[in-house]
Design a protein around this motif. Structure first.
Motif, PDB file in Angstrom:
ATOM      1  N   TYR A   1       0.823  -1.214   0.000  1.00 36.77           N
ATOM      2  CA  TYR A   1       0.000   0.000   0.000  1.00 36.77           C
ATOM      3  C   TYR A   1       0.857   1.264   0.000  1.00 36.77           C
ATOM      4  O   TYR A   1       0.625   2.197  -0.763  1.00 36.77           O
TER       5      TYR A   1
ATOM      6  N   GLN B   1       2.478   1.750  -3.271  1.00 35.20           N
ATOM      7  CA  GLN B   1       1.584   2.331  -4.278  1.00 35.20           C
ATOM      8  C   GLN B   1       1.448   3.844  -4.075  1.00 35.20           C
ATOM      9  O   GLN B   1       1.396   4.612  -5.041  1.00 35.20           O
TER      10      GLN B   1
ATOM     11  N   GLY C   1      -5.190  -0.965 -13.299  1.00 40.66           N
ATOM     12  CA  GLY C   1      -3.718  -0.969 -13.328  1.00 40.66           C
ATOM     13  C   GLY C   1      -3.151  -0.791 -11.933  1.00 40.66           C
ATOM     14  O   GLY C   1      -2.174  -1.456 -11.552  1.00 40.66           O
ATOM     15  N   GLY C   2      -3.779   0.088 -11.150  1.00 40.69           N
ATOM     16  CA  GLY C   2      -3.323   0.344  -9.778  1.00 40.69           C
ATOM     17  C   GLY C   2      -3.516  -0.877  -8.898  1.00 40.69           C
ATOM     18  O   GLY C   2      -2.640  -1.225  -8.089  1.00 40.69           O
ATOM     19  N   VAL C   3      -4.651  -1.557  -9.058  1.00 36.69           N
ATOM     20  CA  VAL C   3      -4.898  -2.779  -8.269  1.00 36.69           C
ATOM     21  C   VAL C   3      -3.880  -3.852  -8.691  1.00 36.69           C
ATOM     22  O   VAL C   3      -3.338  -4.576  -7.852  1.00 36.69           O
ATOM     23  N   GLY C   4      -3.594  -3.886  -9.990  1.00 34.41           N
ATOM     24  CA  GLY C   4      -2.555  -4.807 -10.483  1.00 34.41           C
ATOM     25  C   GLY C   4      -1.208  -4.484  -9.869  1.00 34.41           C
ATOM     26  O   GLY C   4      -0.457  -5.391  -9.484  1.00 34.41           O
ATOM     27  N   ASN C   5      -0.918  -3.184  -9.737  1.00 40.57           N
ATOM     28  CA  ASN C   5       0.340  -2.756  -9.096  1.00 40.57           C
ATOM     29  C   ASN C   5       0.417  -3.280  -7.660  1.00 40.57           C
ATOM     30  O   ASN C   5       1.457  -3.773  -7.217  1.00 40.57           O
ATOM     31  N   LEU C   6      -0.715  -3.135  -6.944  1.00 37.47           N
ATOM     32  CA  LEU C   6      -0.742  -3.575  -5.541  1.00 37.47           C
ATOM     33  C   LEU C   6      -0.419  -5.073  -5.456  1.00 37.47           C
ATOM     34  O   LEU C   6       0.356  -5.491  -4.592  1.00 37.47           O
ATOM     35  N   ALA C   7      -1.002  -5.844  -6.375  1.00 31.68           N
ATOM     36  CA  ALA C   7      -0.744  -7.297  -6.382  1.00 31.68           C
ATOM     37  C   ALA C   7       0.720  -7.574  -6.734  1.00 31.68           C
ATOM     38  O   ALA C   7       1.356  -8.452  -6.151  1.00 31.68           O
ATOM     39  N   PHE C   8       1.253  -6.795  -7.680  1.00 36.89           N
ATOM     40  CA  PHE C   8       2.664  -6.944  -8.086  1.00 36.89           C
ATOM     41  C   PHE C   8       3.595  -6.658  -6.898  1.00 36.89           C
ATOM     42  O   PHE C   8       4.514  -7.437  -6.604  1.00 36.89           O
TER      43      PHE C   8
ATOM     44  N   GLU D   1       2.776  -6.772  -3.751  1.00 43.73           N
ATOM     45  CA  GLU D   1       2.552  -7.783  -2.717  1.00 43.73           C
ATOM     46  C   GLU D   1       3.328  -9.068  -3.050  1.00 43.73           C
ATOM     47  O   GLU D   1       3.866  -9.718  -2.167  1.00 43.73           O
ATOM     48  N   ALA D   2       3.368  -9.405  -4.343  1.00 45.39           N
ATOM     49  CA  ALA D   2       4.123 -10.595  -4.766  1.00 45.39           C
ATOM     50  C   ALA D   2       5.593 -10.445  -4.379  1.00 45.39           C
ATOM     51  O   ALA D   2       6.231 -11.408  -3.934  1.00 45.39           O
TER      52      ALA D   2
ATOM     53  N   THR E   1       4.560 -11.609 -14.594  1.00 51.11           N
ATOM     54  CA  THR E   1       3.560 -10.542 -14.780  1.00 51.11           C
ATOM     55  C   THR E   1       3.607  -9.972 -16.197  1.00 51.11           C
ATOM     56  O   THR E   1       2.612  -9.433 -16.673  1.00 51.11           O
TER      57      THR E   1
END
Lengths: 145, 156
Positions: free
Chosen positions: B46, B49, B93-100, B102-103, B117
């Protein structure tokens, strides 16, 4: 399954959907205006994230700089990709060429961060990059019957 | 005789602008994977981001200036539609960033998470086929099959 792989798959899915929504956007407006509203959405999302994030003081400078640089690098990369397409590069060549970017990440991670990959992971990374390039190539439209 | 299409020897030796912009994109996105991993060692997804958006801000000002300067002639309806999809792209894209992020926080190596990714066009081509009625070429089908092989190899 590794938990990080689940999150990577989630990123892949969300970014994959953006491939379609971005196309729908640039069908109606310029890529720059589209990018600008993409950024505004990032600001809006960050406002929501602010409610759950717990920014704490005392972040290491390297972490702070890397995190901020991440936004600048990714945003600039999107902008330079638009410029590549506007400068007369064929979409099929430009997009498959820039799909090589993970190769640089792998190289930098191995050299700078000292990450080590198994033989299987190295093969997987190479296959992934090849797949990304092939997926970026536009299919030849079939002639109408 | 027209000289419009003729390049001087000096011009023909110069790399094409699109190639330079493409190489710059590889450098910028390639480095992004690295700095994201470094950042993930000290902040959660978070906060990453939030700081990412701070880094994006100067470019936003520049692009806003460009958009204002070259105001394209788009109909109100087209602009409304385009802005809606662009905004949705940013949220996704932002939610994808958060997952990226987090990974990476969860221990994923940058050298593996970045290639995994980068396979996101596999989702795009499937969705484009389903919703935009686009047809996949043989090369893309092969790419899709390779993508599954890659994910399998990287998940072992």
């Amino acid at each position: 399954m590794h938990i990080w792989l689940g999150f990577a798959a989630l990123a892949l899915i969300f970014w994959g959907i953006t491939g379609v929504t971005q196309k729908l956007s640039t069908n109606s407006i310029s890529s720059e205006r589209s990018f600008l509203w993409f950024c505004w959405a990032m600001v809006a999302l960050s406002a929501v994230v602010l409610l759950v994030a717990r920014p704490h003081q005392g972040l290491a400078t390297i972490v702070l700089v890397s995190s901020i640089a991440g936004g600048a690098l990714n945003g600039l990369g999107a902008w330079t990709s638009f410029r590549a397409l506007e400068s007369g590069g064929k979409a099929s060549i430009v997009i498959s060429l820039i799909s090589l970017y993970p190769l640089l990440t792998v190289l930098l991670a191995v050299v700078i961060l000292g990450e080590r990959l198994t033989w299987m992971q190295t093969t997987g990374a190479c296959v992934a990059i090849a797949a990304a390039i092939l997926l970026s190539l536009e299919g030849t439209p079939r002639p109408e019957a | 005789m027209s000289t419009i299409d003729r390049q001087s020897p000096e011009e023909s030796r110069r790399p094409a602008a699109w190639l330079l912009w493409s190489l710059a994109t590889i450098a910028l996105w390639g480095a992004w994977g690295l700095v994201s991993k470094v950042a993930s060692e000290g902040v959660d997804a978070y906060v990453n981001q939030l700081l990412y958006t701070v880094g994006l801000a100067p470019l936003m000002v520049f692009v806003a200036w460009n958009v204002w300067k070259r105001s394209a002639k788009e109909s109100v309806e087209a602009r409304r539609r385009g802005v809606f999809w662009a905004f949705l792209t940013g949220i996704l894209g932002g939610v994808g960033n958060l997952a990226f992020f987090e990974a990476l926080v969860k221990g994923g190596k940058a050298s593996i998470v970045a290639p995994v990714t980068a396979l996101f066009p596999m989702v795009t081509v499937v969705l484009a086929m389903l919703f935009l009625k686009e047809r996949l070429g043989r090369v893309q089908w092969f790419g899709l099959a390779l993508a599954f092989v890659a994910i399998y190899l990287l998940s072992i």
